[in-house]
Design a protein around this motif. Structure first.
Motif, PDB file in Angstrom:
ATOM      1  N   PRO A 401      40.716 -44.899  11.255  1.00 24.65           N
ATOM      2  CA  PRO A 401      41.382 -43.922  11.639  1.00 24.65           C
ATOM      3  C   PRO A 401      41.715 -44.445  12.614  1.00 24.65           C
ATOM      4  O   PRO A 401      41.225 -43.619  13.670  1.00 24.65           O
ATOM      5  CB  PRO A 401      41.512 -42.665  10.996  1.00 24.65           C
ATOM      6  CG  PRO A 401      39.974 -42.610  10.300  1.00 24.65           C
ATOM      7  CD  PRO A 401      39.556 -43.802  10.570  1.00 24.65           C
ATOM      8  N   MET A 402      43.463 -44.112  13.070  1.00 22.75           N
ATOM      9  CA  MET A 402      43.664 -43.159  14.475  1.00 22.75           C
ATOM     10  C   MET A 402      44.685 -43.116  14.177  1.00 22.75           C
ATOM     11  O   MET A 402      45.630 -42.782  14.333  1.00 22.75           O
ATOM     12  CB  MET A 402      44.262 -44.976  15.086  1.00 22.75           C
ATOM     13  CG  MET A 402      45.142 -45.988  14.460  1.00 22.75           C
ATOM     14  SD  MET A 402      45.459 -47.185  15.563  1.00 22.75           S
ATOM     15  CE  MET A 402      45.593 -46.493  16.906  1.00 22.75           C
ATOM     16  N   LEU A 403      44.854 -42.168  15.347  1.00 18.47           N
ATOM     17  CA  LEU A 403      46.165 -41.480  15.841  1.00 18.47           C
ATOM     18  C   LEU A 403      47.271 -42.228  16.013  1.00 18.47           C
ATOM     19  O   LEU A 403      47.164 -42.715  17.037  1.00 18.47           O
ATOM     20  CB  LEU A 403      46.091 -40.371  16.979  1.00 18.47           C
ATOM     21  CG  LEU A 403      44.965 -39.743  17.000  1.00 18.47           C
ATOM     22  CD1 LEU A 403      44.418 -38.495  17.936  1.00 18.47           C
ATOM     23  CD2 LEU A 403      45.287 -38.093  16.156  1.00 18.47           C
ATOM     24  N   LEU A 444      39.076 -35.775  16.012  1.00 22.87           N
ATOM     25  CA  LEU A 444      40.364 -36.503  15.740  1.00 22.87           C
ATOM     26  C   LEU A 444      40.773 -37.406  17.339  1.00 22.87           C
ATOM     27  O   LEU A 444      41.788 -38.265  17.075  1.00 22.87           O
ATOM     28  CB  LEU A 444      41.474 -35.447  15.802  1.00 22.87           C
ATOM     29  CG  LEU A 444      41.877 -34.771  15.043  1.00 22.87           C
ATOM     30  CD1 LEU A 444      42.669 -33.862  14.674  1.00 22.87           C
ATOM     31  CD2 LEU A 444      41.744 -35.394  13.144  1.00 22.87           C
ATOM     32  N   GLY A 445      40.453 -36.568  18.688  1.00 22.54           N
ATOM     33  CA  GLY A 445      41.152 -37.365  19.530  1.00 22.54           C
ATOM     34  C   GLY A 445      40.170 -38.457  19.536  1.00 22.54           C
ATOM     35  O   GLY A 445      40.622 -39.465  21.088  1.00 22.54           O
ATOM     36  N   ALA A 446      38.823 -38.757  18.928  1.00 26.04           N
ATOM     37  CA  ALA A 446      38.104 -39.999  19.385  1.00 26.04           C
ATOM     38  C   ALA A 446      38.254 -40.760  18.365  1.00 26.04           C
ATOM     39  O   ALA A 446      38.093 -42.043  18.320  1.00 26.04           O
ATOM     40  CB  ALA A 446      36.889 -39.328  19.113  1.00 26.04           C
ATOM     41  N   LEU A 447      39.676 -41.037  17.612  1.00 25.20           N
ATOM     42  CA  LEU A 447      40.073 -41.557  16.907  1.00 25.20           C
ATOM     43  C   LEU A 447      40.723 -42.351  16.703  1.00 25.20           C
ATOM     44  O   LEU A 447      42.004 -42.105  17.595  1.00 25.20           O
ATOM     45  CB  LEU A 447      39.939 -40.658  14.666  1.00 25.20           C
ATOM     46  CG  LEU A 447      39.591 -40.259  13.868  1.00 25.20           C
ATOM     47  CD1 LEU A 447      40.367 -39.857  13.242  1.00 25.20           C
ATOM     48  CD2 LEU A 447      38.299 -40.864  13.997  1.00 25.20           C
ATOM     49  N   ALA A 482      45.883 -35.027   7.711  1.00 18.86           N
ATOM     50  CA  ALA A 482      46.978 -35.735   8.839  1.00 18.86           C
ATOM     51  C   ALA A 482      46.810 -36.950   8.901  1.00 18.86           C
ATOM     52  O   ALA A 482      47.949 -37.709   9.049  1.00 18.86           O
ATOM     53  CB  ALA A 482      45.620 -35.860  10.057  1.00 18.86           C
ATOM     54  N   LEU A 483      46.402 -37.753   7.696  1.00 19.52           N
ATOM     55  CA  LEU A 483      46.580 -39.013   7.035  1.00 19.52           C
ATOM     56  C   LEU A 483      47.800 -38.726   6.254  1.00 19.52           C
ATOM     57  O   LEU A 483      48.807 -39.627   6.497  1.00 19.52           O
ATOM     58  CB  LEU A 483      45.293 -39.280   5.776  1.00 19.52           C
ATOM     59  CG  LEU A 483      44.090 -39.897   6.760  1.00 19.52           C
ATOM     60  CD1 LEU A 483      43.188 -40.682   5.701  1.00 19.52           C
ATOM     61  CD2 LEU A 483      44.832 -41.325   7.569  1.00 19.52           C
ATOM     62  N   LEU A 484      47.902 -37.306   5.716  1.00 17.60           N
ATOM     63  CA  LEU A 484      48.925 -37.443   4.325  1.00 17.60           C
ATOM     64  C   LEU A 484      50.591 -36.934   5.618  1.00 17.60           C
ATOM     65  O   LEU A 484      51.570 -37.664   4.711  1.00 17.60           O
ATOM     66  CB  LEU A 484      48.957 -36.080   3.661  1.00 17.60           C
ATOM     67  CG  LEU A 484      49.800 -36.009   2.439  1.00 17.60           C
ATOM     68  CD1 LEU A 484      49.863 -37.078   1.428  1.00 17.60           C
ATOM     69  CD2 LEU A 484      49.773 -34.522   1.857  1.00 17.60           C
ATOM     70  N   ASP A 485      49.943 -36.788   6.418  1.00 13.03           N
ATOM     71  CA  ASP A 485      51.622 -36.005   7.171  1.00 13.03           C
ATOM     72  C   ASP A 485      51.618 -37.483   8.318  1.00 13.03           C
ATOM     73  O   ASP A 485      52.401 -37.348   9.109  1.00 13.03           O
ATOM     74  CB  ASP A 485      51.174 -34.723   7.930  1.00 13.03           C
ATOM     75  CG  ASP A 485      51.005 -33.871   6.831  1.00 13.03           C
ATOM     76  OD1 ASP A 485      51.703 -33.650   6.036  1.00 13.03           O
ATOM     77  OD2 ASP A 485      50.966 -32.419   7.476  1.00 13.03           O
ATOM     78  N   GLN A 486      50.913 -38.182   8.357  1.00 15.21           N
ATOM     79  CA  GLN A 486      51.083 -39.481   9.301  1.00 15.21           C
ATOM     80  C   GLN A 486      51.365 -38.950  11.019  1.00 15.21           C
ATOM     81  O   GLN A 486      51.535 -40.135  10.778  1.00 15.21           O
ATOM     82  CB  GLN A 486      52.190 -40.434   8.876  1.00 15.21           C
ATOM     83  CG  GLN A 486      52.555 -40.402   7.498  1.00 15.21           C
ATOM     84  CD  GLN A 486      54.144 -41.050   6.848  1.00 15.21           C
ATOM     85  OE1 GLN A 486      54.317 -41.923   8.055  1.00 15.21           O
ATOM     86  NE2 GLN A 486      54.672 -40.908   6.161  1.00 15.21           N
TER      87      GLN A 486
END
Length: 491
Positions: A401-403, A444-447, A482-486
């Motif tokens: 995953p990535m932000l 999250l910051g590392a994705l 976070a994936l669901l909320d994109q």
């Protein structure tokens, strides 16, 4: 179905020759004139025009300001005879008055542009009159919002259900190979046909209610701002077809949702801008029963109105403000809502997707907060986001995953060595945010899409000196959300 007395090609050429386009009109009437029309006030635009009698000024006065214009000012500008024969202009001595609104249209979101034909805007300069039953609404805040929330993924087929003036079909034609537009109002189909012809748009227009005109057909995308107003039943001759259909309560919306699966191709979606009744008990449970088998559903309540606000809004819309009928109509609505047990009204967005999952994903939420329009991409990616959020643990840890379009905010007391918490906030779409503790913020910051989620969790666990399994158990639910909320997307 186009009105055969109108040469749409000639009218289009005439409008272009007069520079009757969005940019030219805005430049001519200025910001004050445009803002005034947004308030249904024509004086600022009229002042901006001054005494000008050139073709553009004449068309602005005729169609946008609804003024009587000397026939001499329109001679050679538009085909007065054919427009009059079609019932779109009325002679009044040496002057002409418009009986329809032909308005330049342009969307900065997807580039759809041209002209939209509808009935005249009611209530200009506080001139309130009762609305005719077959009234055809022009471009409104509701139609603009529907256009902004519609997924713009290229598709083979699209249905504009309840097409009205035809504005949604102009947008659909930019990314759908085949577009069908339907309406129960014959006058709407007539004006929508002229809208399509003026814009050289190929739209298959059909008469009929709801799904009747497309019986046995399926589409990749269906969009509708249906006549959802929950007004007391009235005689057919008094029903305002652009906004109400004599279904009891919100049965019309229920019918559209329940019938979606029968008219969608696999993976296709129905998108609605609509409202629903709030009765006693959780609103989600009643709407959950509407969702057809094999379909995902996403209901977003953007606003909730008490019955008084709702009734007053639609009585005003009908042109009854200040008339003797106001109070009797108000009392009739109150009695109707009381009989149906309607306590308030939810207004918002609906997406029904024929996802055909083993376990359908049903989501109901209230989101009255600001969004960054257009949000069509959010709906376009929803099925993918749902699938990602439901991955088995092993597959999720192996994913990358990535932000996406997210800013990181550090919040804490001035002068403090460490922040109290970190917030990851979307810059686009629904503008969601995640409040993260140290562990989640580090993950999250590392994705960034290079490392797998499992690799990131292991590295963060080593830095924080915690058990990787315990860390994963704590952060995976938040990662799924976070994936669901994109905020996150798997690459």
């Amino acid at each position: 179905m186009p009105n055969t007395t109108i040469d749409a090609g000639r009218l289009r050429a005439d409008l272009l020759a007069a520079c009757y386009t969005v940019d030219a009109v805005l430049d001519r009437i200025g910001e004050a004139g445009q803002d005034g029309l947004g308030r249904n006030m024509t004086v600022p635009a009229d002042v901006a025009l001054g005494g000008a009698r050139d073709p553009l000024a004449a068309l602005i006065r005729l169609f946008l300001l609804q003024r009587r214009v000397p026939r001499a000012d329109l001679a050679g500008v538009i085909d007065v005879e054919s427009l009059t024969a079609a019932g779109y202009l009325s002679p009044e001595g040496e002057n002409l008055a418009a009986d329809v609104d032909i308005r330049p249209y342009g969307s900065p979101d997807d580039g759809a542009s041209g002209w939209v034909v509808s009935d005249l805007t009611p209530g200009l300069d506080l001139n309130m009159t009762p609305t005719r039953p077959d009234y055809v609404l022009g471009v409104s805040p509701a139609s603009t919002t529907l256009a902004q929330i519609t997924a713009r993924t290229p598709v083979a087929s699209a249905l504009d259900l309840g097409t009205g003036c035809g504005v949604q079909s102009l947008h659909l034609g930019r990314h759908a190979t085949h577009v069908v537009g339907t309406d129960v109002n014959a006058r709407a189909l007539d004006l929508a046909a002229l809208t399509a012809a003026l814009n050289v748009a190929d739209v298959d227009l059909r008469a009929g209610s709801l799904y009747e005109p497309v019986t046995g057909e399926r589409f990749d995308l269906i969009v509708s701002n249906p006549p959802f107003v929950m007004s007391p039943p009235s005689a057919e001759a008094e029903t305002l077809t652009y906004r109400e259909a004599n279904f009891e309560g919100d049965r019309l919306v229920e019918t559209l949702v329940r019938g979606a699966a029968d008219h969608l191709n696999p993976g296709g979606s129905l998108q609605l801008l609509t409202n629903w009744a709030i009765l006693d008990g959780p609103w989600e449970e009643r709407l959950r029963d509407w969702v057809p088998e094999g379909c995902d559903a996403w209901f977003i309540e953007r606003e909730r109105l008490d019955v008084y606000s709702y009734i007053e809004m639609w009585l005003t819309d009908a042109g009854l403000a200040g008339t003797p009928r106001w109070r009797s109509a108000y009392d009739e609505w109150l009695a109707y809502f009381d009989r149906l047990g309607i306590r308030s009204v939810g207004m918002g967005w609906v997406q029904i997707t024929r996802a055909e999952r083993a376990e359908p994903h049903l989501r109901f939420e209230s989101w009255p907060h600001a969004v960054a329009q257009p949000v069509g991409d959010v709906f376009a990616r929803n099925a993918e986001a749902v699938t990602a959020s439901l991955l088995p643990v092993g597959e999720l840890l192996a994913a990358r995953p990535m932000l996406v379009d997210v800013e990181q905010e550090m919040i804490g007391r001035p002068g403090a060595e460490d922040p109290e918490h970190v917030v990851f906030r979307q810059r686009v779409g629904l503008l969601r945010a995640v409040k993260a503790d140290t562990a989640l913020a580090a993950v999250l910051g590392a994705l960034d899409g290079d490392l797998t989620l499992g690799q990131v969790v292991a590295a963060v666990a080593a830095v924080l000196e915690v058990d990787p399994a315990e860390l994963a158990a704590g952060v995976l639910p938040e990662v799924r959300k976070a994936l669901l909320d994109q905020l996150l997307r798997i690459v």
